[in-house]
Design an enzyme around this catalytic site. Structure first.
Site, PDB file in Angstrom:
ATOM      1  N   ALA A   1       7.897  -0.086   6.279  1.00  0.00           N
ATOM      2  CA  ALA A   1       6.712  -0.183   7.133  1.00  0.00           C
ATOM      3  C   ALA A   1       6.755   0.846   8.254  1.00  0.00           C
ATOM      4  CB  ALA A   1       6.599  -1.593   7.714  1.00  0.00           C
TER       5      ALA A   1
ATOM      6  N   ARG B   1       0.844  -1.207   0.000  1.00  0.00           N
ATOM      7  CA  ARG B   1       0.000   0.000   0.000  1.00  0.00           C
ATOM      8  C   ARG B   1       0.872   1.248   0.000  1.00  0.00           C
ATOM      9  NH1 ARG B   1      -3.805  -0.180   5.018  1.00  0.00           N
ATOM     10  NH2 ARG B   1      -4.790   1.553   3.919  1.00  0.00           N
ATOM     11  N   GLY B   2       0.310   2.348  -0.481  1.00  0.00           N
ATOM     12  CA  GLY B   2       0.947   3.650  -0.385  1.00  0.00           C
ATOM     13  C   GLY B   2       2.317   3.715  -1.022  1.00  0.00           C
TER      14      GLY B   2
ATOM     15  N   TYR C   1       6.879   9.432  16.790  1.00  0.00           N
ATOM     16  CA  TYR C   1       7.202   9.216  15.378  1.00  0.00           C
ATOM     17  C   TYR C   1       8.525   9.887  15.003  1.00  0.00           C
ATOM     18  CZ  TYR C   1       6.408   9.092  10.292  1.00  0.00           C
ATOM     19  OH  TYR C   1       6.507   8.879   8.942  1.00  0.00           O
TER      20      TYR C   1
ATOM     21  N   THR D   1       1.586   5.541  12.658  1.00  0.00           N
ATOM     22  CA  THR D   1       1.517   6.746  13.482  1.00  0.00           C
ATOM     23  C   THR D   1       0.518   6.521  14.612  1.00  0.00           C
ATOM     24  OG1 THR D   1      -0.194   7.715  12.038  1.00  0.00           O
ATOM     25  CG2 THR D   1       2.107   8.355  11.626  1.00  0.00           C
TER      26      THR D   1
ATOM     27  N   LYS E   1      11.894   7.980  13.685  1.00  0.00           N
ATOM     28  CA  LYS E   1      12.428   8.275  12.354  1.00  0.00           C
ATOM     29  C   LYS E   1      13.822   8.887  12.433  1.00  0.00           C
ATOM     30  CE  LYS E   1       9.118   6.678   9.782  1.00  0.00           C
ATOM     31  NZ  LYS E   1       9.359   5.514   8.898  1.00  0.00           N
TER      32      LYS E   1
END
Length: 241
Positions: free
Chosen positions: A83, A12-13, A147, A86, A151
């Site tokens: 992958a 997805r995405g 998040y 949030t 990251k």
């Protein structure tokens, strides 16, 4: 013989675009997904790319998943750690569940996925590890302490592992997308996108998922063999470093 690429969150995405881009470039691609069986099977039917279901926050599940992929396609040459989830909220109201879910999925998964493939890559003197971080891992974002921390951790992982593998033919790089026109972003009210998001982006538009996929295809290629430990910012000029 075609190289094997494994993309987490690959149905997805941004992940789907990466999977399709790598297949178009000649790779044998496996797409991991977490839970949306309907979307995964639709993706498989449309693209012919095999899909494999497991939770990237579990080391045991990742080890078993990699074994299943390698049994079907062969040793993994290219790993794209895409992958992510949030669980947004201001830190003073954030729960340990919100924190742990994001850290385990968005950062812990890099260990869980990379550890099962790294020895084989080093032994074969070839490997490409590409970590999809975020502009918010570079600049931070209110409401996303979990998040942004995860990251940013992805970037430290990238730089350190790149140094360890530099003499073994294995490159490790990161891509930091900005605002990309994914389902999640497009679900934001248009007025918010037009008045609050687009004005932050100097090029004046959202990015396309295919633009991130092209970055991955390049970093996976032989032509990118002199690039390691790098962060490619694909954000339309939103944040410049």
């Amino acid at each position: 013989m075609a190289r094997v690429a494994l993309v987490t969150g690959g149905s997805r995405g941004i992940g789907a675009a990466i999977s399709k881009g790598l297949k178009a470039a000649g790779y044998k691609v496996a797409a991991n997904y977490a839970g949306n069986d309907e979307a995964a099977q639709k993706f498989k039917a449309e693209t012919g790319i095999p899909v494999f279901k497991w939770d990237v926050s579990s080391f045991e599940a990742c080890a078993a998943g990699v074994k299943a992929v390698e049994a079907e396609l062969g040793p993994v040459d290219v790993l794209v750690n895409n992958a992510g989830i949030t669980r947004d909220g201001f830190f003073h109201k954030m729960t340990i569940e919100q924190w742990s879910a994001v850290i385990n999925t968005n950062l812990g998964s890099l260990f869980n996925m990379t550890r099962p493939v790294i020895e084989g890559m080093r032994e074969r003197s070839f490997g490409r590890i590409i970590n999809i971080s975020s502009v918010n891992g570079q600049k931070g974002q209110a409401g996303q302490v979990n998040y942004s921390a995860a990251k940013a951790g992805d970037l430290g992982f990238t730089k350190a592992l790149a140094q360890e593998c530099a003499t073994k033919g294995v490159t490790v790089n990161a891509i930091c997308p900005g605002y990309i026109a994914t389902e999640m972003v497009m679900a934001v009210p248009k007025e918010v996108v037009d008045k609050r998001i687009i004005p932050q982006i100097p090029v004046g538009r959202l990015g396309a998922v295919e633009e991130i996929a092209r970055c991955v295809v390049f970093l996976a290629s032989d032509e990118a063999s002199f690039i390691t430990g790098s962060t490619l910012s694909a954000n339309g000029g939103q944040y410049m470093i």
